[in-house]
Design a protein around this motif. Structure first.
Motif, PDB file in Angstrom:
ATOM      1  N   ALA A  14      29.661  -6.272  18.901  1.00 48.10           N
ATOM      2  CA  ALA A  14      28.986  -7.005  17.831  1.00 48.10           C
ATOM      3  C   ALA A  14      28.485  -8.354  18.333  1.00 48.10           C
ATOM      4  O   ALA A  14      27.370  -8.786  17.978  1.00 48.10           O
ATOM      5  CB  ALA A  14      29.933  -7.190  16.650  1.00 48.10           C
ATOM      6  N   GLU A  15      29.283  -9.012  19.172  1.00 47.09           N
ATOM      7  CA  GLU A  15      28.880 -10.317  19.693  1.00 47.09           C
ATOM      8  C   GLU A  15      27.664 -10.197  20.612  1.00 47.09           C
ATOM      9  O   GLU A  15      26.723 -10.996  20.532  1.00 47.09           O
ATOM     10  CB  GLU A  15      30.047 -10.960  20.435  1.00 47.09           C
ATOM     11  CG  GLU A  15      29.807 -12.400  20.834  1.00 47.09           C
ATOM     12  CD  GLU A  15      31.024 -13.058  21.459  1.00 47.09           C
ATOM     13  OE1 GLU A  15      30.905 -14.232  21.863  1.00 47.09           O
ATOM     14  OE2 GLU A  15      32.083 -12.396  21.558  1.00 47.09           O
ATOM     15  N   ALA A  17      25.512  -7.703  20.553  1.00 51.19           N
ATOM     16  CA  ALA A  17      24.400  -7.271  19.709  1.00 51.19           C
ATOM     17  C   ALA A  17      23.758  -8.467  19.011  1.00 51.19           C
ATOM     18  O   ALA A  17      22.526  -8.545  18.896  1.00 51.19           O
ATOM     19  CB  ALA A  17      24.874  -6.243  18.696  1.00 51.19           C
ATOM     20  N   ALA A  18      24.571  -9.406  18.548  1.00 51.07           N
ATOM     21  CA  ALA A  18      24.029 -10.596  17.889  1.00 51.07           C
ATOM     22  C   ALA A  18      23.206 -11.423  18.870  1.00 51.07           C
ATOM     23  O   ALA A  18      22.145 -11.972  18.500  1.00 51.07           O
ATOM     24  CB  ALA A  18      25.164 -11.433  17.306  1.00 51.07           C
ATOM     25  N   GLN A  21      19.904  -9.549  19.294  1.00 51.35           N
ATOM     26  CA  GLN A  21      19.078  -9.617  18.091  1.00 51.35           C
ATOM     27  C   GLN A  21      18.447 -10.991  17.925  1.00 51.35           C
ATOM     28  O   GLN A  21      17.304 -11.111  17.482  1.00 51.35           O
ATOM     29  CB  GLN A  21      19.922  -9.251  16.873  1.00 51.35           C
ATOM     30  CG  GLN A  21      20.292  -7.771  16.833  1.00 51.35           C
ATOM     31  CD  GLN A  21      21.457  -7.464  15.910  1.00 51.35           C
ATOM     32  OE1 GLN A  21      21.924  -8.344  15.174  1.00 51.35           O
ATOM     33  NE2 GLN A  21      21.945  -6.223  15.944  1.00 51.35           N
ATOM     34  N   ALA A  22      19.166 -12.039  18.300  1.00 49.74           N
ATOM     35  CA  ALA A  22      18.610 -13.387  18.210  1.00 49.74           C
ATOM     36  C   ALA A  22      17.399 -13.558  19.118  1.00 49.74           C
ATOM     37  O   ALA A  22      16.522 -14.390  18.842  1.00 49.74           O
ATOM     38  CB  ALA A  22      19.685 -14.411  18.563  1.00 49.74           C
ATOM     39  N   HIS A 273      26.270 -15.918  26.850  1.00 50.77           N
ATOM     40  CA  HIS A 273      26.233 -17.229  26.192  1.00 50.77           C
ATOM     41  C   HIS A 273      26.113 -18.349  27.219  1.00 50.77           C
ATOM     42  O   HIS A 273      25.532 -19.407  26.931  1.00 50.77           O
ATOM     43  CB  HIS A 273      27.467 -17.409  25.325  1.00 50.77           C
ATOM     44  CG  HIS A 273      27.492 -16.523  24.122  1.00 50.77           C
ATOM     45  ND1 HIS A 273      26.404 -16.384  23.281  1.00 50.77           N
ATOM     46  CD2 HIS A 273      28.467 -15.719  23.619  1.00 50.77           C
ATOM     47  CE1 HIS A 273      26.717 -15.544  22.302  1.00 50.77           C
ATOM     48  NE2 HIS A 273      27.953 -15.116  22.499  1.00 50.77           N
TER      49      HIS A 273
END
Length: 303
Positions: A14-15, A17-18, A21-22, A273
């Protein structure tokens, strides 16, 4: 009947994927991941566990999983293409490593067929054989291999790779500790003789970042991969100089996402990140995390 296995690392998926998506990315391409024969990978992990001299510090393996699980983990992160970086540390290893990698690529269609070589008399034949098998990228590890890239035994190898345009991901920087043939000077000499070589400098050339940026600026076929760069783990020992960020930004079309998965001491999401923390922007990140590698390997557009 046993229940179906849970998808690997759902929270991390999920992390990641976020993150994608950003940026408006449906997928990532990772040019620096490791898959090896089981007994070889076990020895690599044991070396990391012992903080061997080429590691020099505690280095817990974040993704110590069996092969199928590791492949599924990458797919779960949305990685559409990845490599099986492997490398010999002595003569006589490269051919059987390449045969294993050819089989791995045949049964793993999202793997970019990877091969390697060593400075030995049979190196040109090993590379010809791997190219005939379909190799699309090579790994050259000057630190582990301990050989000079300018060894005459490799003259024909570099000529073959320059002629075919097949990229060579090369660990040539002196991180985490220097080797006898690491650093920018041997690579500069190699590029002077083979300027058409499509060389991918692993780890952004850590810790000689600025020297390797200079080589990329002078040689338009030289690229860099981001493996471990900007992570907390690397910044504590070999920080990227902030003043060099504009130079890295200017090379936006020649920087590729690499992570060293599975042999990293932090999460895959942290590696992504860390790139975001550079402040180089969404367009740079999209190019690095997908578009540059898609172009380099002529991957089809996503539907």
């Amino acid at each position: 009947m046993s229940p179906p296995e849970e998808p690997p690392r759902r929270g991390e998926q999920a992390e990641v994927a976020a993150f994608r998506q950003a940026l408006g990315l449906d997928a990532l391409i990772d040019v620096h991941t490791h898959f090896m024969p089981e007994r070889v990978m076990a020895k690599v992990w044991a070396y990391f566990d012992a903080a061997g001299p080429l590691v020099g510090r505690a280095w817990p393996i974040a993704y110590r999983e069996e092969e199928r699980r590791r492949v599924e983990t990458l797919r779960g992160f949305g990685v559409r293409a990845f490599t099986s970086m492997l490398y010999p540390h002595k003569p006589g290893m490269a051919r059987w490593l390449n045969d294993w990698a050819a089989d791995f690529a045949a049964r793993t269609p999202d793997c970019l067929h990877t091969a390697t070589f060593f400075a030995e008399p049979g190196a040109p034949d090993d590379v010809r054989r791997a190219l005939a098998q379909g190799a699309r990228v090579f790994k050259c590890h000057l630190q582990v291999g301990g050989y000079d890239p300018n060894d005459p035994l490799l003259d024909d190898v570099w000529g073959l790779l320059a002629d075919t345009g097949v990229p060579v991901v090369t660990h040539c920087g002196s991180g985490p500790v220097p080797g006898p043939f690491t650093g920018p000077a041997p690579v500069a000499a190699l590029l002077a003789r083979h300027p058409r070589l499509r060389l991918v400098v692993a780890h952004l050339g850590m810790p000689e970042y600025e020297d390797f940026l200079g080589l990329a600026e002078r040689h338009e076929r030289v690229l860099l991969d981001t493996t471990m760069a900007f992570t907390d783990f690397s910044e504590s020992a070999a920080p990227f100089p902030p003043a060099a960020l504009p130079r890295l930004s200017a090379l936006a079309d020649r920087v590729l996402l690499g992570t060293d998965f599975p042999n990293i001491p932090y999460s895959y999401a942290h590696a992504l990140h860390a790139l975001e923390s550079t402040g180089l922007g969404a367009a740079w990140l999209r190019a690095v995390c997908h578009d540059n590698a898609a172009r380099l390997f002529a991957l089809p557009a996503l539907p």
